[in-house]
Design a protein around this motif. Structure first.
Motif, PDB file in Angstrom:
ATOM      1  N   LYS A   4       0.826  -1.208   0.000  1.00  0.00           N
ATOM      2  CA  LYS A   4       0.000   0.000   0.000  1.00  0.00           C
ATOM      3  C   LYS A   4       0.863   1.263   0.000  1.00  0.00           C
ATOM      4  CE  LYS A   4      -4.062  -2.080   2.178  1.00  0.00           C
ATOM      5  NZ  LYS A   4      -5.025  -2.041   3.307  1.00  0.00           N
ATOM      6  N   ASP A   5       1.876   1.249  -0.917  1.00  0.00           N
ATOM      7  CA  ASP A   5       2.782   2.383  -1.122  1.00  0.00           C
ATOM      8  C   ASP A   5       3.600   2.731   0.114  1.00  0.00           C
ATOM      9  OD1 ASP A   5       1.869   2.698  -3.742  1.00  0.00           O
ATOM     10  OD2 ASP A   5       0.168   3.916  -3.070  1.00  0.00           O
ATOM     11  N   GLU A   6       3.823   1.758   0.974  1.00  0.00           N
ATOM     12  CA  GLU A   6       4.659   1.974   2.154  1.00  0.00           C
ATOM     13  C   GLU A   6       5.757   0.926   2.188  1.00  0.00           C
ATOM     14  OE1 GLU A   6       4.333   2.098   7.055  1.00  0.00           O
ATOM     15  OE2 GLU A   6       2.526   1.818   5.838  1.00  0.00           O
ATOM     16  N   ILE A   7       6.995   1.373   2.428  1.00  0.00           N
ATOM     17  CA  ILE A   7       8.120   0.460   2.521  1.00  0.00           C
ATOM     18  C   ILE A   7       8.213  -0.062   3.954  1.00  0.00           C
ATOM     19  CG2 ILE A   7      10.611   0.182   2.220  1.00  0.00           C
ATOM     20  CD1 ILE A   7       9.091   0.754  -0.356  1.00  0.00           C
ATOM     21  N   LEU A   8       8.144  -1.378   4.094  1.00  0.00           N
ATOM     22  CA  LEU A   8       8.149  -2.014   5.414  1.00  0.00           C
ATOM     23  C   LEU A   8       9.479  -2.732   5.634  1.00  0.00           C
ATOM     24  CD1 LEU A   8       4.576  -3.584   5.200  1.00  0.00           C
ATOM     25  CD2 LEU A   8       5.190  -1.333   6.101  1.00  0.00           C
ATOM     26  N   LEU A   9      10.120  -2.476   6.763  1.00  0.00           N
ATOM     27  CA  LEU A   9      11.437  -3.051   7.033  1.00  0.00           C
ATOM     28  C   LEU A   9      11.420  -4.072   8.160  1.00  0.00           C
ATOM     29  CD1 LEU A   9      13.590   0.213   6.761  1.00  0.00           C
ATOM     30  CD2 LEU A   9      13.234  -1.540   5.020  1.00  0.00           C
ATOM     31  N   SER A  10      10.634  -3.842   9.198  1.00  0.00           N
ATOM     32  CA  SER A  10      10.626  -4.768  10.340  1.00  0.00           C
ATOM     33  C   SER A  10       9.768  -5.993  10.040  1.00  0.00           C
ATOM     34  CB  SER A  10      10.094  -4.075  11.593  1.00  0.00           C
ATOM     35  OG  SER A  10       8.706  -3.812  11.465  1.00  0.00           O
ATOM     36  N   ASN A  12       7.759  -7.472  12.024  1.00  0.00           N
ATOM     37  CA  ASN A  12       6.406  -7.316  12.566  1.00  0.00           C
ATOM     38  C   ASN A  12       5.489  -6.613  11.576  1.00  0.00           C
ATOM     39  OD1 ASN A  12       4.439  -5.384  14.429  1.00  0.00           O
ATOM     40  ND2 ASN A  12       4.673  -7.486  15.195  1.00  0.00           N
ATOM     41  N   LYS A  13       5.991  -5.550  10.944  1.00  0.00           N
ATOM     42  CA  LYS A  13       5.180  -4.816   9.963  1.00  0.00           C
ATOM     43  C   LYS A  13       4.936  -5.660   8.710  1.00  0.00           C
ATOM     44  CE  LYS A  13       6.253  -0.056  11.291  1.00  0.00           C
ATOM     45  NZ  LYS A  13       6.828   1.248  10.851  1.00  0.00           N
ATOM     46  N   LYS A  14       5.951  -6.394   8.309  1.00  0.00           N
ATOM     47  CA  LYS A  14       5.801  -7.278   7.139  1.00  0.00           C
ATOM     48  C   LYS A  14       4.748  -8.353   7.411  1.00  0.00           C
ATOM     49  CE  LYS A  14      10.641  -6.879   5.685  1.00  0.00           C
ATOM     50  NZ  LYS A  14      11.914  -7.623   5.553  1.00  0.00           N
ATOM     51  N   ALA A  15       4.804  -8.932   8.616  1.00  0.00           N
ATOM     52  CA  ALA A  15       3.848  -9.981   8.991  1.00  0.00           C
ATOM     53  C   ALA A  15       2.423  -9.438   8.986  1.00  0.00           C
ATOM     54  CB  ALA A  15       4.201 -10.553  10.362  1.00  0.00           C
ATOM     55  N   ASN A  16       2.239  -8.233   9.516  1.00  0.00           N
ATOM     56  CA  ASN A  16       0.905  -7.624   9.535  1.00  0.00           C
ATOM     57  C   ASN A  16       0.418  -7.296   8.128  1.00  0.00           C
ATOM     58  OD1 ASN A  16      -0.304  -7.128  12.328  1.00  0.00           O
ATOM     59  ND2 ASN A  16       1.808  -6.476  12.657  1.00  0.00           N
ATOM     60  N   ALA A  17       1.337  -6.852   7.269  1.00  0.00           N
ATOM     61  CA  ALA A  17       0.962  -6.546   5.880  1.00  0.00           C
ATOM     62  C   ALA A  17       0.535  -7.814   5.145  1.00  0.00           C
ATOM     63  CB  ALA A  17       2.135  -5.892   5.158  1.00  0.00           C
ATOM     64  N   LEU A  18       1.320  -8.889   5.312  1.00  0.00           N
ATOM     65  CA  LEU A  18       0.983 -10.158   4.665  1.00  0.00           C
ATOM     66  C   LEU A  18      -0.348 -10.698   5.168  1.00  0.00           C
ATOM     67  CD1 LEU A  18       4.537 -11.771   4.687  1.00  0.00           C
ATOM     68  CD2 LEU A  18       3.150 -11.441   2.635  1.00  0.00           C
ATOM     69  N   ASN A  19      -0.574 -10.602   6.468  1.00  0.00           N
ATOM     70  CA  ASN A  19      -1.817 -11.106   7.040  1.00  0.00           C
ATOM     71  C   ASN A  19      -3.015 -10.315   6.524  1.00  0.00           C
ATOM     72  OD1 ASN A  19      -3.190 -12.955   8.729  1.00  0.00           O
ATOM     73  ND2 ASN A  19      -3.370 -11.409  10.334  1.00  0.00           N
ATOM     74  N   ASN A  20      -2.858  -9.003   6.438  1.00  0.00           N
ATOM     75  CA  ASN A  20      -3.934  -8.157   5.914  1.00  0.00           C
ATOM     76  C   ASN A  20      -4.225  -8.505   4.456  1.00  0.00           C
ATOM     77  OD1 ASN A  20      -4.660  -5.281   4.442  1.00  0.00           O
ATOM     78  ND2 ASN A  20      -5.621  -5.502   6.459  1.00  0.00           N
ATOM     79  N   ASP A 128       9.342  -8.407  -2.880  1.00  0.00           N
ATOM     80  CA  ASP A 128       8.798  -7.371  -1.997  1.00  0.00           C
ATOM     81  C   ASP A 128       7.296  -7.175  -2.151  1.00  0.00           C
ATOM     82  OD1 ASP A 128       8.947  -6.337  -4.538  1.00  0.00           O
ATOM     83  OD2 ASP A 128       9.531  -4.317  -3.891  1.00  0.00           O
ATOM     84  N   LYS A 129       6.642  -8.070  -2.923  1.00  0.00           N
ATOM     85  CA  LYS A 129       5.191  -7.950  -3.129  1.00  0.00           C
ATOM     86  C   LYS A 129       4.456  -9.097  -2.449  1.00  0.00           C
ATOM     87  CE  LYS A 129       5.459  -5.331  -7.439  1.00  0.00           C
ATOM     88  NZ  LYS A 129       5.100  -5.282  -8.879  1.00  0.00           N
ATOM     89  N   CYS A 130       3.402  -8.762  -1.749  1.00  0.00           N
ATOM     90  CA  CYS A 130       2.636  -9.771  -0.993  1.00  0.00           C
ATOM     91  C   CYS A 130       2.030 -10.849  -1.888  1.00  0.00           C
ATOM     92  CB  CYS A 130       1.515  -9.093  -0.200  1.00  0.00           C
ATOM     93  SG  CYS A 130       2.094  -8.013   1.114  1.00  0.00           S
ATOM     94  N   GLU A 131       1.595 -10.459  -3.091  1.00  0.00           N
ATOM     95  CA  GLU A 131       0.932 -11.414  -3.977  1.00  0.00           C
ATOM     96  C   GLU A 131       1.854 -12.515  -4.482  1.00  0.00           C
ATOM     97  OE1 GLU A 131       1.471  -7.590  -6.536  1.00  0.00           O
ATOM     98  OE2 GLU A 131       1.104  -8.116  -4.433  1.00  0.00           O
ATOM     99  N   ASN A 132       3.161 -12.376  -4.255  1.00  0.00           N
ATOM    100  CA  ASN A 132       4.112 -13.394  -4.702  1.00  0.00           C
ATOM    101  C   ASN A 132       4.458 -14.388  -3.599  1.00  0.00           C
ATOM    102  OD1 ASN A 132       4.233 -12.242  -7.271  1.00  0.00           O
ATOM    103  ND2 ASN A 132       5.840 -10.822  -6.655  1.00  0.00           N
TER     104      ASN A 132
END
Length: 570
Positions: A4-10, A12-20, A128-132
């Motif tokens: 969603k146009d945000e670069i995630l590094l940690s 925890n944030k990556k896990a939340n993005a993938l789950n969403n 770096d894309k969730c859909e992959n």
């Protein structure tokens, strides 16, 4: 990770993005589906008047479920380690049995067991894309006790009531991709033998398992006779499910899953079969085949223009069914192929669905096998030889590092598994094509046996107890015909054989239960068909003492294979 146009590094944030992303796949796809002028109920005909009957669970059933658990498989949240389950079986079984029975009677699935731990597995393209990433869900092994008990009751009820569409080959006992391929290819061969044009559309559904509408599914279950506490139990099982994603040492917050069948579950595949069970009723003049969500539609006629006209109408009807049932069609990945009788030009052929043009192909990969417009198997064998050639290269590199026994194990894993897959369908291809496979197999067994590059291979095949490619095809047919003769073959394959004799005289042919040979018009399609070859094979087996004296399919195949391999040393 970019989400969603945000670069995630940690993590925890990556896990939340993938789950969403994972939890919203189904609902996002569903939003794109147009509204239909029809309701899903319009396609449900003849409701089952019989209700599923409650059957209590007993300790024996639970013990059998524990025995089937594999200690190598990971467990999800709120699980008891499988090793501990197996070692404390006498203590835990009465407790688990009691819990399951209370759950079935009350019609509630425990909320605690609805949570899934999702492990994202990278597939391909941009990392770096969730859909992959593919979500692999780990569920509680305690929850699987409840699921397996319910599964066995629903499965038995569906089978007894003969509810499941007979040309659904996925997730069913005694059904396989091989059966699905045989059924489709045999249908095409028959049409080509009758000199008819045949169009086959291979439908691709977008995220089909993730977009199943729970409300529609529950109403379909009720239509098919799953009512009362069992319907309530399944409704409870589907609602209020949650999941979280684990990435490294971090875990996301839990999010609710609002649609789709639970991934990684025991019941999920069966519930999906029920959901699409009435898809075939949408079309009027076509033959539908399913392997889970892989759907194929066949339409034939003497005139190509009529085939195109009919198929366009059928696709329009299918699209209405998909919209009414809130399933999404992926038009970009949906393809079709036109099988033309001999000596017919490749006329222009156009199909459209929802005002979008479907791509025509000369070859299509379906269930791991390439079908071409002439059923020549040229492209399939070309692609197969590439895989087999790589396997030979790997075997050669391991030759000096491994024993013959280890090399043989690797051969079966890397070479034989690819060579034998679908061989009952493509095994009668032109000799010039199958010879390429044979030559690669000879190279492979020479490497396994650590023999000279030009060594004669018959003794090697004999010593290693390995069948030649051509004989692997010869073994596949008797195996299928054993299943037919013992009523273990899927119903759609039964129709190709004629048990009724052409006369009423009690001849030896009739007494032995032999099949009446089928008629055919062309050598290319008629005499190379499963119905013709299978009839010939079974009639020969009816005179074979090995077949007649075998106690089981496994016993027969073992003896039959020994006979073939014995001929290599003659």
């Amino acid at each position: 990770m970019n989400y969603k146009d945000e670069i995630l590094l940690s993590n925890n944030k990556k896990a939340n993005a993938l789950n969403n992303f994972f939890t919203n796949i189904g609902s996002n796809v569903e939003k794109k589906i147009p509204k239909s002028k029809y309701k899903f109920q319009d396609y449900l005909k003849n409701p089952n008047l019989h209700n599923i009957i409650h059957q209590p669970c007993d300790s024996t059933e639970v013990i059998e479920i524990i025995k089937d658990f594999q200690t190598s498989k990971a467990c999800g949240p709120y699980s008891i380690p499988t090793n501990l389950l197996k070692s404390t079986v006498t203590i835990l079984v009465p407790i688990i049995t009691n819990l399951i029975n209370k759950s079935l009677i009350k019609g509630e699935f425990p909320n605690l067991l609805k949570t899934a731990n999702v492990c994202p597995i990278y597939k391909k393209n941009d990392v770096d894309k969730c859909e992959n990433y593919r979500p692999i869900s780990l569920l509680s092994n305690i929850g699987k006790f409840f699921e397996k008990v319910m599964y066995s009751r629903i499965w038995n009820f569906l089978n007894q009531s003969e509810i499941l569409f007979e040309k659904q080959f996925g997730f069913r006992k005694n059904h396989s991709t091989n059966h699905a391929l045989l059924s489709i290819v045999e249908e095409i061969r028959k049409k080509l033998d009758d000199k008819l044009f045949t169009c086959a559309v291979f439908v691709d559904l977008e995220k089909a398992f993730d977009t199943v509408n729970h409300e529609i599914l529950i109403k379909k279950l009720e239509h098919y006779g799953i009512r009362g506490s069992y319907k309530n139990w399944l409704s409870s099982y589907l609602t209020n499910r949650k999941q979280f994603v684990t990435l490294g040492d971090s875990a996301s917050s839990q999010e609710r899953v609002t649609c789709g069948v639970p991934q990684g579950s025991v019941l999920g595949p069966l519930l999906f079969l029920i959901y699409i069970n009435d898809m075939n009723t949408a079309v009027k003049n076509s033959i539908v085949h399913h392997f889970a969500d892989d759907t194929n539609i066949l339409c034939s006629d003497k005139k190509l223009k009529q085939v195109r006209k009919t198929m366009n109408k059928e696709l329009s009807l299918l699209f209405e069914w998909l919209c009414a049932n809130r399933l999404s069609l992926n038009v970009d990945k949906t393809e079709f192929i036109v099988f033309r009788p001999k000596n017919h030009l490749n006329d222009n052929f156009r199909l459209r669905i929802n005002q979008k043009t479907i791509r025509e192909s000369n070859k299509i990969k379906y269930l791991g096998v390439f079908l071409d417009k002439n059923l020549s198997w040229n492209h399939h064998i070309t692609e197969l030889c590439k895989k087999l050639s790589r396997a030979v290269g790997m075997l050669f590199k391991m030759k000096r590092l491994c024993s013959t026994a280890t090399l043989k194990s690797i051969y079966y894993s890397l070479f034989h598994s690819h060579m034998s897959y679908g061989i009952s369908v493509w095994g009668l291809a032109n000799t010039s094509l199958t010879r390429k496979v044979t030559l690669l197999q000879k190279r492979a067994v020479r490497v396994v046996a650590k023999a000279d590059f030009l060594a004669h291979t018959d003794p090697i095949f004999n010593d290693l107890n390995i069948l030649k490619c051509s004989d692997q095809y010869l073994l596949s047919l008797p195996s299928l015909m054993w299943d037919y003769d013992h009523e273990q073959i899927p119903k759609p394959l039964n129709i190709w054989f004629n048990k009724k004799p052409s006369h009423s005289y009690p001849t030896r042919f009739v007494k032995k239960g032999k099949l009446t040979p089928c008629d055919y018009k062309t050598t290319k399609y008629g005499s190379h068909s499963f119905r013709y070859e299978g009839t010939q094979v079974l009639n020969e087996l009816k005179d074979d003492p090995v077949y007649l004296n075998s106690k089981s399919r496994k016993d027969f195949i073992t003896k039959f294979k020994k006979e073939i391999i014995r001929s290599y040393s003659a």
